[in-house]
Write a protein that holds these residues in place. Structure first.
Motif, mmCIF file in Angstrom:
data_model
loop_
_atom_site.group_PDB
_atom_site.id
_atom_site.type_symbol
_atom_site.label_atom_id
_atom_site.label_comp_id
_atom_site.label_asym_id
_atom_site.label_seq_id
_atom_site.Cartn_x
_atom_site.Cartn_y
_atom_site.Cartn_z
ATOM 1 N N ILE A 237 -5.255 -4.101 -3.379
ATOM 2 C CA ILE A 237 -4.378 -4.214 -2.145
ATOM 3 C C ILE A 237 -3.486 -5.415 -2.416
ATOM 4 O O ILE A 237 -3.943 -6.365 -2.937
ATOM 5 N N ASN A 238 -2.515 -5.271 -1.997
ATOM 6 C CA ASN A 238 -1.402 -6.244 -2.340
ATOM 7 C C ASN A 238 -1.350 -7.650 -2.215
ATOM 8 O O ASN A 238 -1.076 -8.577 -2.718
ATOM 9 N N ASN A 239 -2.252 -7.983 -1.166
ATOM 10 C CA ASN A 239 -2.662 -9.504 -0.927
ATOM 11 C C ASN A 239 -4.032 -9.834 -1.508
ATOM 12 O O ASN A 239 -4.117 -11.013 -1.548
ATOM 13 N N GLU B 113 -7.177 0.681 4.806
ATOM 14 C CA GLU B 113 -6.263 -0.474 4.665
ATOM 15 C C GLU B 113 -5.138 -0.048 3.614
ATOM 16 O O GLU B 113 -3.941 -0.247 3.537
ATOM 17 N N TYR B 114 -5.842 0.457 2.656
ATOM 18 C CA TYR B 114 -4.924 0.804 1.387
ATOM 19 C C TYR B 114 -3.869 1.741 1.579
ATOM 20 O O TYR B 114 -2.750 1.651 1.564
ATOM 21 N N GLN C 280 -2.804 2.379 4.848
ATOM 22 C CA GLN C 280 -1.903 1.589 5.827
ATOM 23 C C GLN C 280 -0.956 0.363 4.996
ATOM 24 O O GLN C 280 -0.072 0.130 5.711
ATOM 25 N N SER C 281 -1.088 0.348 4.085
ATOM 26 C CA SER C 281 -0.558 -1.186 3.489
ATOM 27 C C SER C 281 0.920 -0.837 3.304
ATOM 28 O O SER C 281 1.830 -1.821 3.396
ATOM 29 N N ARG D 293 4.470 -3.225 3.294
ATOM 30 C CA ARG D 293 5.203 -3.525 1.988
ATOM 31 C C ARG D 293 6.686 -2.807 2.485
ATOM 32 O O ARG D 293 7.599 -3.865 2.137
ATOM 33 N N GLY E 43 -2.413 -3.154 8.022
ATOM 34 C CA GLY E 43 -1.491 -2.408 7.330
ATOM 35 C C GLY E 43 -0.003 -3.213 7.324
ATOM 36 O O GLY E 43 0.505 -3.619 6.242
ATOM 37 N N GLY F 66 -1.050 -7.272 5.557
ATOM 38 C CA GLY F 66 -1.204 -7.381 4.225
ATOM 39 C C GLY F 66 -0.277 -8.035 3.162
ATOM 40 O O GLY F 66 -0.330 -9.087 2.603
ATOM 41 N N ALA F 67 1.194 -7.427 3.569
ATOM 42 C CA ALA F 67 2.100 -7.834 2.757
ATOM 43 C C ALA F 67 2.652 -9.325 2.930
ATOM 44 O O ALA F 67 3.307 -9.917 2.281
#
Ligand SMILES: *Cc1c(COP(=O)(O)O)cnc(C)c1O
Length: 400
Positions: A5-7, A210-211, A213-214, A218, A247, A250-251
């Motif tokens: 997950i990006n964060n 979450e993944y 919706q991320s 982004r 979602g 996260g970014a």
């Protein structure tokens, strides 16, 4: 565990984000949940899976959803307010993002069926849509009271060939629907995936949803930078279970200067049973297989949650939100029914965009923030459109 997950804030091996989350389920199901977790890790690194998911997100759902500068709203309230237009997605909200992911995962695992519970019917419709598209059976458990209240969504699900299963026990609403869906799942998990509708439930569902919706965050971060050459000062999203908000957030979690607000529904006020602000008024507890901030009475019984936006009236909240609250990275605030209805009309009349009542809570907080700060860049997640709410609003909150 992989950095998925990006964060980079991931649950531990037991599925905990700090003190919250985990997997409080019967032993019998633990192996199945291990298989789901494994299938998810494999899928997200698999080119074919990603190709199919990305194709559908683009050409079926209509992504990327735009970021729109709401000029009239901005001028009236003295801030630059931008909207991430998840309301433009096929089926009218962000839920299709994780439903496509979950149904593709179910198919990959060789399941022939997906099930879920639904309250207002939004998750039911999104899941029935994905199941129709990808050729899986779909059972939706729904309380009899909700079936009566939510006729258009019940009819949509039927047209999409889902079985809507009326739940007749207890208060005949969402909680009993979850209980019955779970009982069915215990006997049928071999060929069925229980497709959870938000970043809630036992591990690995909060992480998986979450993944899926991320993508919202982004896209939004890139689009915002492209349009303004800077990051927003604040980002805002409504919080029910917490999927559209996580979602978006996260970014931006690593962007220290970006203030992040999760808006909970204050309903009719702060009295027990009159709101659904789990983070604000809840205490640690376990519900539906995971630990979170939970609305409870003095004896620890889960309270019925209430909000004018039925998609927000869940007594718990996703475990990662509880963690983000603990570490003070996200501020959890509230908007009540009246503020949400006011925002619903403001956005409709100033911008020609009728928002979902859920999303109206996020817009309401942008308006609230505008009382104390000016000339800031604010990005609001418009999680869904308000078509489903128009009769209700006109019948109950006339404003001519
Ligand atoms: C279901 C729903 C929500 C609440 O769910 P989250 O998991 O908190 O995002 C918010 N907005 C819309 C439009 C919904 O349909």
């Amino acid at each position: 565990m992989q950095q998925i997950i990006n964060n980079n804030i991931l649950p531990d091996e037991q599925g905990f984000f700090g003190a919250y989350g985990g997997q409080f389920i019967p032993d019998e199901l633990k192996e199945e949940f291990k298989r789901i977790e494994q299938a998810f890790y494999e899928a997200k690194d698999d080119d074919n899976f990603n190709r199919e998911l990305n194709y559908l997100l683009k050409n079926y759902t209509g992504r990327p959803s735009p970021v729109y500068y709401a000029k009239n709203l901005s001028e009236k309230y003295g801030n630059n307010i931008y909207l991430k237009r998840e309301d433009l997605n096929h089926t009218g909200a962000h839920k299709i993002n994780h439903c496509l992911g979950e149904v593709l995962l179910a198919k990959r695992m060789g399941k022939t069926k997906v099930i879920a519970e639904t309250g207002a019917g939004q998750h039911g419709v999104a899941l029935a849509t994905a199941a129709a598209l990808l050729g899986l059976e779909c059972d939706i458990f729904m309380g009899e009271v909700d079936i009566e209240k939510e006729k258009p969504n019940v009819n949509r699900m039927k047209i999409l060939n889902a079985n809507v299963i009326p739940v007749k026990s207890g208060s005949r609403t969402l909680k009993e629907a979850v209980d019955e869906a779970f009982i069915y799942y215990m006997d049928n998990y071999k060929d069925t995936l229980y497709a959870i509708g938000s970043v809630v439930g036992p591990h690995p569902f909060p992480m998986m949803v979450e993944y899926f919706q991320s993508i919202v965050g982004r896209e939004a971060r890139e689009q915002f930078m492209e349009q303004t050459d800077t990051l927003p000062d604040s980002i805002i999203a409504c919080v029910g279970g917490g999927s559209n908000s996580i979602g978006l957030f996260g970014a931006f979690l690593n962007d220290e200067d970006v203030e992040i607000y999760g808006v909970e529904p204050l309903g009719r006020g702060e009295k027990q049973g009159e709101n659904a602000a789990s983070m604000t008024y809840g205490k640690d507890g376990i519900l539906h297989g995971f630990k979170c901030k939970l609305l409870q009475d003095e004896k620890g019984n889960t309270l019925n949650a209430y909000s004018v936006a039925s998609g927000l009236d869940y007594p718990g909240v996703g475990p990662k939100h509880c963690y983000l609250n603990d570490i003070k990275r996200v501020k959890y605030v509230t908007a009540d029914d009246t503020e949400a209805i006011n925002a619903f009309y403001e956005l409709s009349r100033l911008e020609g965009i009728i928002p979902a009542l859920e999303s109206s809570h996020a817009v309401a907080y942008a308006i609230k923030l505008s009382k104390t700060q000016k000339n800031k860049n604010i990005l609001v997640n418009l999680s869904g459109r308000g078509d489903k709410d128009i009769d209700f609003v006109l019948n109950n909150y006339k404003k001519i």
